[in-house]
Design an enzyme around this catalytic site. Sequence first.
Site, PDB file in Angstrom:
ATOM      1  CD  GLU A 159      -2.812  -1.415   0.424  1.00 60.37           C
ATOM      2  OE1 GLU A 159      -3.272  -0.293   0.048  1.00 60.37           O
ATOM      3  OE2 GLU A 159      -2.982  -2.383  -0.116  1.00 60.37           O
ATOM      4  CD  GLU A 171      -3.353  -5.290 -10.059  1.00 66.09           C
ATOM      5  OE1 GLU A 171      -2.164  -5.588  -9.925  1.00 66.09           O
ATOM      6  OE2 GLU A 171      -4.227  -5.822 -10.570  1.00 66.09           O
ATOM      7  CE  LYS A 172      -8.938   1.608 -10.443  1.00 70.48           C
ATOM      8  NZ  LYS A 172      -9.018   2.626  -9.664  1.00 70.48           N
TER       9      LYS A 172
END
Length: 290
Positions: free
Chosen positions: A102, A185-186
């Site tokens: 994160e 991820e995007k």
Amino acid sequence: MLCPAVHEIMFFLFGLLFLGHNMSDKNVTTVLIWLWPFGKTYDPSLCSSLFNIDGCFITADRKHYIKSDGVVIHHRDISPDLSNLPPFKQPSFQKWIWMNFESPSHLSQLPGIENLFNLTLNYRQDADIEVPYGSIVAAEGEEDFVPPSKNKLICWIIHAYGQAFGKYTSDQDYFPTIASYDITEKLYNPLSVGTVPVVLGPSRKNYENFISRDSFIHVDDFSSPKELADYLLLLDKNEEMYLRYFEWRQHFKVKKAYFWAEHTCLACDYLRRHKEYKAFNSLDKWYWGG
Ligand SMILES: *[C@@H]1O[C@H](CO)[C@@H](O)[C@H](O)[C@H]1NC(C)=O
Ligand SMILES: *[C@@H]1O[C@H](CO)[C@@H](O)[C@H](O)[C@H]1NC(C)=O
């Protein structure tokens, strides 16, 4: 009296078995997954088959704690009062590995963890065990990549960076990386399936350290939202211009990290190659800036 002989043979065989067990264990590195990341299990036994990393025994069974060379601890699963950390004494050879993917802005700082760990496992390039979310690798063969023609849509990646990351913007090299799981991820998902990411946040130069300069659109390339919108509409109509965003695919492809099996295998690999003492006593400063 048959028994003593049988007994002795049994004893001998048992000894051999025991010895054999010990010998085969000698060069095995044991890594304990203390908490399944986000509570989800995965098959941790793929180091050899998927990643060519041999000699690893990776387990989530806590009975192996005392002989574990490394204990992987996922930050998000530690409770705020640290009550679910290993309650046992750390064997002198054992390393505790702080694992987190994160971004600092999406992660709470936990008081008391700054002097607990020996190694960091993170997307940052200066982590002990660095695992990027993805990377651009050589494509094998000459296979032509054809982007899906029907959905010629442009994939927007919008993320209000700033805040917590403000302090890192000078350390541009730390950013494969971008922010959270979602965001990265995007980035790599559209790249791999054949859409064009529109990015902001880190500078274009910074993105270009990790992905091809002609594979994405950066908001900073335009002087206004209107100009960007016009360009996207133009791209939607102009096949040739659009296809230029995929030329890099002739030689490269996207390789995404294999969550989380790859991470624990790489932790094991690191431990096998680094037996030396190591402590990390500035986790807070390193990750959150203080
Ligand atoms: C143990 O494994 C390491 C790494 O795979 C290897 O380099 C080393 O030679 C092995 N040692 C023994 C005693 O087999
Ligand atoms: C790991 O870090 C702890 C805490 O700083 C330290 O006490 C321990 O000696 C270190 N162990 C190894 C094997 O480096």
